[in-house]
Design a protein around this motif. Structure first.
Motif, PDB file in Angstrom:
ATOM      1  N   GLU A  82      78.379  63.541  47.117  1.00  0.00           N
ATOM      2  CA  GLU A  82      79.383  62.578  46.662  1.00  0.00           C
ATOM      3  C   GLU A  82      79.955  63.033  45.355  1.00  0.00           C
ATOM      4  N   ARG A  83      78.825  63.222  44.413  1.00  0.00           N
ATOM      5  CA  ARG A  83      79.286  63.527  43.090  1.00  0.00           C
ATOM      6  C   ARG A  83      80.395  64.658  42.744  1.00  0.00           C
ATOM      7  N   ASP A  84      79.886  65.653  43.574  1.00  0.00           N
ATOM      8  CA  ASP A  84      80.820  66.972  43.607  1.00  0.00           C
ATOM      9  C   ASP A  84      82.126  66.675  44.299  1.00  0.00           C
ATOM     10  N   ALA A  85      82.270  65.878  45.178  1.00  0.00           N
ATOM     11  CA  ALA A  85      83.438  65.456  45.667  1.00  0.00           C
ATOM     12  C   ALA A  85      84.357  64.822  44.875  1.00  0.00           C
ATOM     13  N   ARG A  86      83.587  63.874  44.044  1.00  0.00           N
ATOM     14  CA  ARG A  86      84.432  63.118  43.279  1.00  0.00           C
ATOM     15  C   ARG A  86      84.873  63.937  41.867  1.00  0.00           C
ATOM     16  N   ILE A  87      83.934  64.826  41.383  1.00  0.00           N
ATOM     17  CA  ILE A  87      84.164  65.489  40.303  1.00  0.00           C
ATOM     18  C   ILE A  87      85.725  66.467  40.727  1.00  0.00           C
ATOM     19  N   ALA A  88      85.443  67.136  42.045  1.00  0.00           N
ATOM     20  CA  ALA A  88      86.622  67.889  42.289  1.00  0.00           C
ATOM     21  C   ALA A  88      87.850  67.223  42.564  1.00  0.00           C
ATOM     22  N   GLU A  89      87.814  65.956  42.868  1.00  0.00           N
ATOM     23  CA  GLU A  89      88.897  64.852  42.917  1.00  0.00           C
ATOM     24  C   GLU A  89      89.593  64.660  41.580  1.00  0.00           C
ATOM     25  N   LEU A  90      88.586  64.315  40.618  1.00  0.00           N
ATOM     26  CA  LEU A  90      89.030  64.151  39.316  1.00  0.00           C
ATOM     27  C   LEU A  90      89.825  65.399  38.723  1.00  0.00           C
ATOM     28  N   GLU A  91      89.058  66.575  38.997  1.00  0.00           N
ATOM     29  CA  GLU A  91      89.617  68.101  38.465  1.00  0.00           C
ATOM     30  C   GLU A  91      90.897  68.183  38.837  1.00  0.00           C
ATOM     31  N   ALA A  92      91.292  67.778  40.275  1.00  0.00           N
ATOM     32  CA  ALA A  92      92.600  67.968  40.866  1.00  0.00           C
ATOM     33  C   ALA A  92      93.518  67.045  40.275  1.00  0.00           C
ATOM     34  N   ALA A  93      93.051  65.821  40.168  1.00  0.00           N
ATOM     35  CA  ALA A  93      94.145  64.820  39.627  1.00  0.00           C
ATOM     36  C   ALA A  93      94.527  65.294  38.103  1.00  0.00           C
ATOM     37  N   LEU A  94      93.460  65.605  37.152  1.00  0.00           N
ATOM     38  CA  LEU A  94      93.616  66.032  35.912  1.00  0.00           C
ATOM     39  C   LEU A  94      94.480  67.156  35.845  1.00  0.00           C
ATOM     40  N   ALA A  95      94.317  68.323  36.704  1.00  0.00           N
ATOM     41  CA  ALA A  95      95.251  69.554  36.636  1.00  0.00           C
ATOM     42  C   ALA A  95      96.764  69.096  37.272  1.00  0.00           C
ATOM     43  N   GLY A  96      97.020  68.172  38.180  1.00  0.00           N
ATOM     44  CA  GLY A  96      98.055  67.783  38.439  1.00  0.00           C
ATOM     45  C   GLY A  96      98.878  66.922  37.400  1.00  0.00           C
TER      46      GLY A  96
END
Length: 109
Positions: A82-96
């Motif tokens: 769950e943590r890894d999925a949330r980190i990936a989601e936040l990194e994608a949002a930051l990159a966007g």
């Protein structure tokens, strides 16, 4: 019959006593080398859910309750995923957001 049972009981008690107390120089239970983790968690990278799922703790004669430890490991594995999925989601949002910010700066010039 009574004397036979009494003599048998005395012989059994004497044999057990001699085995426990008078065992000589040899140990009753020999020392056993403790089990070691065959594949510990990686030190060169962050731990992920697959690492925790693959981890098997050693078991000893006076070991742990495997079911309890397995439950904890299952929970830890789920929380790591769950943590890894949330980190990936936040990194994608930051990159966007960075990409959108750079596009806006380019249009203003």
């Amino acid at each position: 019959m009574f004397w036979f049972l009494l003599i048998t009981m005395v012989v059994v008690v004497a044999a057990v006593t001699l085995a426990v107390v008078g065992g000589g120089d040899s140990e009753v239970l020999p020392e056993v080398a403790p089990e070691q983790l065959v594949d510990p968690l990686p030190l060169s990278r962050p731990v992920d859910g697959a690492d925790v799922e693959a981890l098997r703790l050693p078991v000893a004669a006076r070991g742990y309750r495997m079911e309890d430890v397995d439950d904890v490991l299952d929970r830890l594995s789920a929380e790591l995923a769950e943590r890894d999925a949330r980190i990936a989601e936040l990194e994608a949002a930051l990159a966007g957001a960075k990409a959108g910010g750079e596009a806006t700066e380019g249009e203003e010039r």
